[in-house]
Design a protein around this motif. Sequence first.
Motif, PDB file in Angstrom:
ATOM      1  N   ILE A  53     -40.814 -15.453  10.282  1.00 51.21           N
ATOM      2  CA  ILE A  53     -39.741 -15.338   9.121  1.00 51.21           C
ATOM      3  C   ILE A  53     -38.597 -16.466   9.234  1.00 51.21           C
ATOM      4  O   ILE A  53     -38.256 -16.391   8.315  1.00 51.21           O
ATOM      5  N   ASP A  60     -37.441  -4.162  10.063  1.00 48.91           N
ATOM      6  CA  ASP A  60     -36.301  -2.926   9.392  1.00 48.91           C
ATOM      7  C   ASP A  60     -36.246  -2.069  10.362  1.00 48.91           C
ATOM      8  O   ASP A  60     -34.949  -1.387  10.263  1.00 48.91           O
ATOM      9  N   ARG A  77     -32.718  -9.278   4.878  1.00 48.65           N
ATOM     10  CA  ARG A  77     -32.556  -8.387   6.098  1.00 48.65           C
ATOM     11  C   ARG A  77     -31.525  -8.972   7.166  1.00 48.65           C
ATOM     12  O   ARG A  77     -30.657  -8.020   7.826  1.00 48.65           O
ATOM     13  N   GLU A  80     -35.920 -12.613   4.081  1.00 41.27           N
ATOM     14  CA  GLU A  80     -35.371 -12.723   5.435  1.00 41.27           C
ATOM     15  C   GLU A  80     -34.004 -12.640   5.156  1.00 41.27           C
ATOM     16  O   GLU A  80     -33.457 -11.945   5.966  1.00 41.27           O
ATOM     17  N   TRP A  85     -42.519  -6.698   7.944  1.00 41.74           N
ATOM     18  CA  TRP A  85     -41.120  -6.258   7.888  1.00 41.74           C
ATOM     19  C   TRP A  85     -40.955  -4.782   8.352  1.00 41.74           C
ATOM     20  O   TRP A  85     -39.684  -4.870   8.749  1.00 41.74           O
ATOM     21  N   SER A 136     -46.873  -7.027   3.214  1.00 40.07           N
ATOM     22  CA  SER A 136     -45.553  -7.532   3.573  1.00 40.07           C
ATOM     23  C   SER A 136     -44.864  -6.315   4.509  1.00 40.07           C
ATOM     24  O   SER A 136     -44.215  -6.843   5.439  1.00 40.07           O
TER      25      SER A 136
END
Length: 214
Positions: free
Chosen positions: A118, A69, A131, A128, A65, A61
Amino acid sequence: MSNPAAARGRGRPAVSSRAHIEAVAMRLFTENGYSATTVPMIAEASGVGRATVFRYWGSKSEIVWAEFDQHIRRLTQLLEAELSSSDSTLGIVQRSVVANLGRSIESSGVWLQRFALIDESEELRDAEARRWADWAAAVAAFVARRHGYEPAAVVPQSIAGAVQGTFLAVLRSRRSDSDFTARSVLPELDRALASVIRPLQDWLHGDPLHEDGP
């Protein structure tokens, strides 16, 4: 006497670079789906061992991400650095959002592929949503701190939603563009944000709850 075989074994060939593995992973995620793509598949297609993949990312993952991030953290930092600026609040938001996207595109050669993955993948939908909520929260918190609102108040939340909606619309319009570079997309994003921010800035200063400030 040196051992040629040992000498060749030291270091990593260019093909095993983080950027190469990341690009291969994004291609496999797009072709096979996120869940169906395994770390061994990514390692084999990249020409490296599983240990190399895990050296760069702690989990599958994180390949998706980690850069996203970082994008959110950097947006927060850019905005916080301008808290005491005399410039208009939403002018700061506009240039910070544009500058941040530029840095993301330059730092990752597959930023658009990541966004498309995403944005389209049912498998990543929950992560998603979290985020993007964090992305909008960075903008709302900045507006709130500059003007004495609670971050959850209508004005900062509405502004954050409008800015994020514009950001997403521009990215989605470029999703199939083979020339997704900072040079091609940033001027378009800047223009789109300017058209949205002008009336929002007037609304922000005209709001009866607005406290004196930039």
